[in-house]
Design a protein around this motif. Sequence first.
Motif, PDB file in Angstrom:
ATOM      1  N   VAL A 130       0.996  -1.322   0.442  1.00 17.84           N
ATOM      2  CA  VAL A 130       0.220  -0.045   0.158  1.00 17.84           C
ATOM      3  C   VAL A 130       0.770   1.397   0.431  1.00 17.84           C
ATOM      4  N   VAL A 131       0.315   2.127  -0.954  1.00 18.42           N
ATOM      5  CA  VAL A 131       1.248   3.214  -1.014  1.00 18.42           C
ATOM      6  C   VAL A 131       0.640   4.756  -0.655  1.00 18.42           C
ATOM      7  N   GLU A 132      -0.833   4.532  -0.218  1.00 16.98           N
ATOM      8  CA  GLU A 132      -2.334   5.678  -0.481  1.00 16.98           C
ATOM      9  C   GLU A 132      -2.582   4.989   0.118  1.00 16.98           C
ATOM     10  N   ARG A 133      -3.383   6.027   1.010  1.00 11.75           N
ATOM     11  CA  ARG A 133      -5.357   5.829   1.923  1.00 11.75           C
ATOM     12  C   ARG A 133      -5.429   6.846   2.054  1.00 11.75           C
ATOM     13  N   GLY A 134      -6.491   6.711   2.033  1.00 11.54           N
ATOM     14  CA  GLY A 134      -7.147   7.734   1.971  1.00 11.54           C
ATOM     15  C   GLY A 134      -8.783   7.745   1.910  1.00 11.54           C
ATOM     16  N   ASN A 135     -10.072   8.649   1.780  1.00  6.68           N
ATOM     17  CA  ASN A 135     -11.171   8.884   1.654  1.00  6.68           C
ATOM     18  C   ASN A 135     -11.883   9.681   0.666  1.00  6.68           C
ATOM     19  N   TRP A 136     -13.129   9.644   0.110  1.00 10.69           N
ATOM     20  CA  TRP A 136     -13.931  10.326  -0.277  1.00 10.69           C
ATOM     21  C   TRP A 136     -15.206  10.914   0.212  1.00 10.69           C
ATOM     22  N   ARG A 137     -16.058  11.346  -0.306  1.00 14.47           N
ATOM     23  CA  ARG A 137     -17.214  11.906  -0.317  1.00 14.47           C
ATOM     24  C   ARG A 137     -18.308  11.295  -1.754  1.00 14.47           C
ATOM     25  N   VAL A 138     -18.835  10.671  -1.113  1.00 14.74           N
ATOM     26  CA  VAL A 138     -19.704   9.449  -1.724  1.00 14.74           C
ATOM     27  C   VAL A 138     -20.765  10.269  -2.903  1.00 14.74           C
TER      28      VAL A 138
END
Length: 596
Positions: A553-561
């Motif tokens: 894994v090189v990046e984790r994050g989130n986005w708004r649906v």
Amino acid sequence: MGFLTPTTPQVDPATFLRQPFFDRMRTLATHWVDNGFGTPRIVHVIYLAKLALLYIVGGVLVATLTSDVGSPFDIASWWNEPVVYQKLVVWTVLLESCGVAGSWGPLAGHFKPMTGGITYWVRPGTIRLAPWPTKVPFTGGDRRTVGDVLLYLALLVSLVVALALPGVPSEGLIAAVPDSTGGLLRVGSLVPVMVLLVIIGLRDKVVFLAARAEQYLPILLFSATLGFVDMIIAFKLTILVSWVGAGVSKIGEHFINVIPPMVSNAPFNPFQRLKRAHYRRYPEDLRPSKLAWFMAHVAGTTVEVAIPLVLLLSTNLTITVIAALAMVAFHLFIVSTFPLAVPLEWNILFAFAAVFLFVGFPAGDGYGVLDFSEPWMLPVIAAGLLFFPVLGNFRPDLVSFLPSMRQYAGNWASATWVFAPGAEARLNELDKPARNQVDQLQSMGYEPDDAEITMQMTLAWRSMHSQGRGLNSLLIRHVDDLDARTVREAEFVCNTLVGWNFGDGHLHDEGLIDAVQSRLHFAPGELLVMYVESQPIHRRTQAYRVVDAALGVVERGNWRVSDTVGPQPWLPDGPIPMTVEWTRPGYVPATLNAKG
């Protein structure tokens, strides 16, 4: 769509493939509106023939000829015989376990050969995906052994035995239905099936999910442990949880994006205007229209929640029959659209179950939800059936979307695999019966460019769903040389690697990536995976991660649906907003000239 030939975009293939990635996505998504996947209609005829002859006729013959219920041609003599329903469930499990029911054939990425499933699972050395390899003893590793093959073959034999043995008399059945002649399945024939499903599931979640154990294992368990009346009521609760769970999961922003491409892919819908009516303004605006909203949340969500509750609670036979016929129509509509996982057999069984369970044994005749023989049974059985759906909706990272009962909801864990030039071909070095889909198509006579465009149609299909916009936004952020790379829909990649997929992103997460990497040893930047988890029911965001096969894994994050449902599928205004939570120290986006 042509009968013998596919309907392809009207482009010069070589010129088209030199266009920027998102220009291609716009062309292909626009083509999808009128043509869907463009599959030749003969393929759909093959599916219908398989459904009618192998599943329905074959299942009825097996269930009736091995049971004392009358002629298979005299439907009135057996449609409400419990042993027939039980054997149809076992028959379905057998076909699913072989890989010749759901996720079979071209619509699921199996072009040549059309069958994955059994051809992988009887072959030592193929990839095996244990659900908890570091926590459950004797399940470590990712290579199928001779022991795994023997367990799998034992499962198939146990299913055949359960089908072949006639039913046995039941005091509870005779007391409740004196004119029943078929008896019930033998408990001794069901125990090996259940035990083997659990053991195999701990060794390989792919086979467990392929058998659709989350749907059918409770029915086998209730058949083996409950008295007749309690068993019928428990069957009703089982199918109710599947219906209502799926309906509840459709509440939100994802499902409306499922309807338009699903209707566009319906092969026997001749009305172009009806297909286009599901989009706001073809071809400029391919977001869902008000009609799509109605189909999603009234004809879909409301029907799938309200009508099953009517079936469960109604003591009026007329209302019950009308509600059962409505659910039959609901499942036949799904069959008519040929969704890409092609769960046709499952839908036919559930259509039959709606009539068998609720009309054949109506609540007003003592088969209501409050008619259990013991008062504790309702809360205990309900809690058991609801455990995984509830857990899976709050912690989707822990539970497949199938036991979570989120079928068709559009809220799926998904991924996109991105290969450096020439890297995809290395997957053919793996021990597996089928080559990559692009090679399968070429072996069928497709020109290389035509095969590539066909595979990119699946990317366009994904881009029309909510999570597709997010995954494509990650491509913009992480792949500087996108137009020079090979991009693949992960579900189709998964099908060639493990023999089955049903839209479950957990089957092509780090477990599969690590299994591939341990065999092929890609260099940093050669294989990148954009991965997103399902949306938890209590959050408005989805968690994503970017995986380099060589680095992890090189990046984790989130986005708004909410940000994924506003843009066009081809992201003309750029990537959606994202919140980066962690980046691997020293990581830079992969390019052809700078990897790692």
